[in-house]
Each structure stands twice: as structure tokens, then as C-alpha cells.
Design a protein around this motif. Structure first.
Motif, short mmCIF file in Angstrom:
data_model
loop_
_atom_site.label_atom_id
_atom_site.label_comp_id
_atom_site.label_asym_id
_atom_site.label_seq_id
_atom_site.Cartn_x
_atom_site.Cartn_y
_atom_site.Cartn_z
N GLY A 52 -5.53 61.57 27.59
CA GLY A 52 -4.99 61.32 28.92
C GLY A 52 -3.85 62.26 29.25
O GLY A 52 -3.79 62.81 30.37
N LEU A 53 -2.96 62.49 28.29
CA LEU A 53 -1.84 63.40 28.53
C LEU A 53 -2.34 64.83 28.74
O LEU A 53 -1.83 65.56 29.60
CB LEU A 53 -0.87 63.34 27.35
CG LEU A 53 -0.08 62.03 27.20
CD1 LEU A 53 0.67 62.00 25.87
CD2 LEU A 53 0.90 61.85 28.36
N GLY A 54 -3.34 65.24 27.95
CA GLY A 54 -3.90 66.57 28.11
C GLY A 54 -4.56 66.75 29.47
O GLY A 54 -4.41 67.79 30.12
N SER A 55 -5.30 65.74 29.91
CA SER A 55 -5.97 65.81 31.22
C SER A 55 -4.95 65.95 32.35
O SER A 55 -5.20 66.62 33.35
CB SER A 55 -6.80 64.54 31.45
OG SER A 55 -7.79 64.41 30.45
N LYS A 56 -3.79 65.34 32.16
CA LYS A 56 -2.75 65.42 33.18
C LYS A 56 -2.29 66.86 33.39
O LYS A 56 -2.07 67.29 34.53
CB LYS A 56 -1.56 64.54 32.77
CG LYS A 56 -0.41 64.54 33.76
CD LYS A 56 0.70 63.62 33.29
CE LYS A 56 1.86 63.61 34.27
NZ LYS A 56 2.96 62.72 33.83
N TYR A 57 -2.19 67.64 32.31
CA TYR A 57 -1.74 69.02 32.43
C TYR A 57 -2.81 69.89 33.10
O TYR A 57 -2.47 70.84 33.82
CB TYR A 57 -1.36 69.58 31.06
CG TYR A 57 -0.07 68.98 30.55
CD1 TYR A 57 1.15 69.36 31.10
CD2 TYR A 57 -0.07 68.00 29.56
CE1 TYR A 57 2.34 68.81 30.67
CE2 TYR A 57 1.12 67.43 29.13
CZ TYR A 57 2.31 67.84 29.68
OH TYR A 57 3.49 67.27 29.26
N PHE A 58 -4.08 69.58 32.87
CA PHE A 58 -5.14 70.29 33.60
C PHE A 58 -4.95 70.11 35.10
O PHE A 58 -5.02 71.06 35.88
CB PHE A 58 -6.51 69.77 33.17
CG PHE A 58 -7.08 70.46 31.97
CD1 PHE A 58 -7.65 71.72 32.09
CD2 PHE A 58 -7.05 69.85 30.73
CE1 PHE A 58 -8.18 72.36 30.98
CE2 PHE A 58 -7.56 70.49 29.62
CZ PHE A 58 -8.14 71.75 29.74
N ALA A 59 -4.72 68.86 35.51
CA ALA A 59 -4.57 68.57 36.94
C ALA A 59 -3.31 69.22 37.51
O ALA A 59 -3.33 69.78 38.62
CB ALA A 59 -4.52 67.06 37.16
N LEU A 60 -2.20 69.19 36.76
CA LEU A 60 -0.95 69.78 37.26
C LEU A 60 -1.09 71.29 37.46
O LEU A 60 -0.60 71.83 38.46
CB LEU A 60 0.18 69.48 36.27
CG LEU A 60 0.66 68.03 36.19
CD1 LEU A 60 1.66 67.86 35.06
CD2 LEU A 60 1.29 67.60 37.51
N TYR A 61 -1.76 71.97 36.54
CA TYR A 61 -1.95 73.41 36.69
C TYR A 61 -2.95 73.74 37.79
O TYR A 61 -2.85 74.78 38.44
CB TYR A 61 -2.39 74.03 35.36
CG TYR A 61 -1.24 74.52 34.52
CD1 TYR A 61 -0.45 75.60 34.94
CD2 TYR A 61 -0.91 73.92 33.31
CE1 TYR A 61 0.62 76.05 34.18
CE2 TYR A 61 0.16 74.36 32.54
CZ TYR A 61 0.91 75.43 32.99
OH TYR A 61 1.98 75.87 32.25
N GLU A 62 -3.94 72.87 38.00
CA GLU A 62 -4.88 73.09 39.10
C GLU A 62 -4.17 72.94 40.44
O GLU A 62 -4.44 73.69 41.38
CB GLU A 62 -6.04 72.09 39.00
CG GLU A 62 -7.05 72.40 37.92
CD GLU A 62 -7.80 73.69 38.16
OE1 GLU A 62 -8.07 74.02 39.33
OE2 GLU A 62 -8.12 74.38 37.17
#
Length: 254
Positions: A195-205
């Protein structure tokens, strides 16, 4: 403009030459993408829910083999215990890798994570799949009835997502500062690390750059010590911890 005013004051008249030109420093426009905001919160939850069935079935098949005494028969025939677990790992990873590859193609070429590097997306999902398989192994050694193990395994797997919800609420609603160490402790649950990793994908997108190799170990949030590299590292740590616990429990209480 201040310099020109000072010069005009000192010389007693308006100085026209040389002329001055002022403009904003060039920077990409900010775009608010509500879809990516939803992805940040829903992608980990959807992944956890979508793999509950795979987790439950994997646990059920492993425990059913033990319940029907097939494992004891194979051990009597000379099967090494390590080979038995490696065989189950290969079986599980081949099945989940199909889902991982399909999901990577959907996320990248379906314009969901269009800016992120496709290999990083696949690597992140593949490491999570490995941690999930090791989680199945850990749950399977705790039960001797296949149906019970399957039901409880799915519930435990879903409940392991709760720490991520707690971290997300504290950060985004209460605006609390959560350190990287605290996030690493919470990431001992593989679904929380995912979940934490997925959050960084979204933030960079949202930033319009996506996750690239040079941003793999960086956070787009000011003052945040956690990043995608730490999330992937914690997923690998989880896999090792789950594997060690599986070996220990099976050796002490077969």
C-alpha cells in the motif's frame, strides 16, 4: 524595478534605457487528476481484494496435501522438505506472474501509470507476489484442515492491510508526521508495504514524471524519509521473515 526606481531618484528624471523584461520562471503547469488521487487509495485495496481468492486457494491446496497425508508419503519416498517447498513456490509464482504481467500491461498501457517505467511496475508487483506466496506458506503450517485454513488465511491476509489504513489516515487526515522507521515496522505486513509503495506511484504520476530509476529511492513529499525502494526492500524482508517462520514452526510443531 526597485533598481530602476532608485536610479530615477538619484538622477532626478526617468531613465528609459536600457529596458527591462520580467517573466515567470518556466515550470510545468499543475494538473489535478482526481483519478490518480483515487488510485492512490484504491489500488492497494483492489489488489488485496483481487488476490484473496488466490491466497485462499494456495493455502487450501498446501494444507489439503498435508491433510490427506500425501506429504508424508512423498517424504517416505525420499522427497526432501526443501524441494517440496520450492516446488510449491514455483507453482505459486508461475500462477501469480501471469496476473502480475497482465496487471502491469493494464496499468502502463491503459494510461493509469503512463509515466512510470514499465520494468519498475513489474518488479514491484513481482516482489509483492513473492511475499504473498511466503505468507501463504506461513499460514499453511498453522492449520491441519484445508477448509479452515483457506477461510482463515483469506481473513488474515485482508486484515494485514489494516496498518496501511491507519498510517494513511494519520498522514492525510490528522496530518501527523510518521517516520520512516514507523512505516518500516508497519511494513512487516506485506500488504501494508504494498500500500505504501502504491502511494508513491500515484504521487509521482500526479507530478507528471512517474517512477523512474533515478527517482526510485526518492520521495516526492517534502520531509518524507520513506520511498519506493524502502517499500520494495521491506517486501523482500517480509518474504524472508515469513519463510524463516515457516521453517521454524514446521520444525518445532509439524
Amino acid at each position: 524595478m526597485m533598481e530602476r526606481a532608485i536610479v530615477n531618484t538619484f538622477v532626478g528624471h526617468d531613465v528609459v534605457e536600457p529596458g527591462s523584461y520580467v517573466q515567470m520562471f518556466p515550470y510545468p503547469c499543475y494538473t489535478r487528476d482526481d483519478f490518480l488521487f483515487v488510485i492512490e487509495h484504491m489500488m492497494p485495496l483492489c489488489m488485496v481484494i483481487s488476490w484473496v481468492y488466490s491466497v485462499a486457494m494456495t493455502i487450501q491446496h498446501i494444507v489439503a496435501e498435508k491433510e490427506h497425508r500425501l506429504k508424508e508419503v512423498m517424504k517416505t519416498m525420499g522427497l526432501n522438505n526443501a524441494v517440496h517447498w520450492v516446488a510449491w513456490f514455483i507453482t505459486g509464482f508461475v500462477q501469480l506472474s501471469i496476473s502480475v504481467t497482465a496487471l502491469t500491461a493494464i496499468l502502463k498501457y491503459g494510461q493509469v501509470l503512463m509515466h512510470s517505467h514499465v520494468l519498475i511496475i513489474w518488479l514491484f508487483l513481482a516482489v509483492y507476489a513473492v511475499a504473498t506466496i511466503m505468507f501463504c506458506f506461513l499460514v499453511s503450517v498453522l492449520y491441519s484442515k484445508a477448509k479452515l485454513a483457506s477461510a482463515c488465511g483469506g481473513i488474515i491476509y485482508f486484515l494485514s492491510y489494516v496498518p496501511y489504513m491507519y498510517v494513511a489516515i494519520r498522514e492525510e487526515v490528522a496530518h501527523d508526521k510518521i517516520t520512516a522507521f514507523e512505516k518500516c515496522i508497519a511494513s512487516l505486513m506485506s500488504t501494508t508495504a504494498f500500500g505504501l509503495g502504491s502511494k508513491y506511484f500515484a504521487l509521482y504520476e500526479v507530478a507528471g514524471v512517474g517512477i523512474q530509476w533515478h527517482t526510485f529511492s526518492q520521495s516526492p513529499v517534502e520531509g518524507d524519509d520513506f520511498n519506493l525502494l524502502l517499500a520494495v526492500t521491506m517486501l523482500m524482508v517480509d518474504a524472508v521473515v515469513y519463510g524463516a517462520l515457516t521453517w521454524y514452526i514446521e520444525a518445532v510443531h509439524p
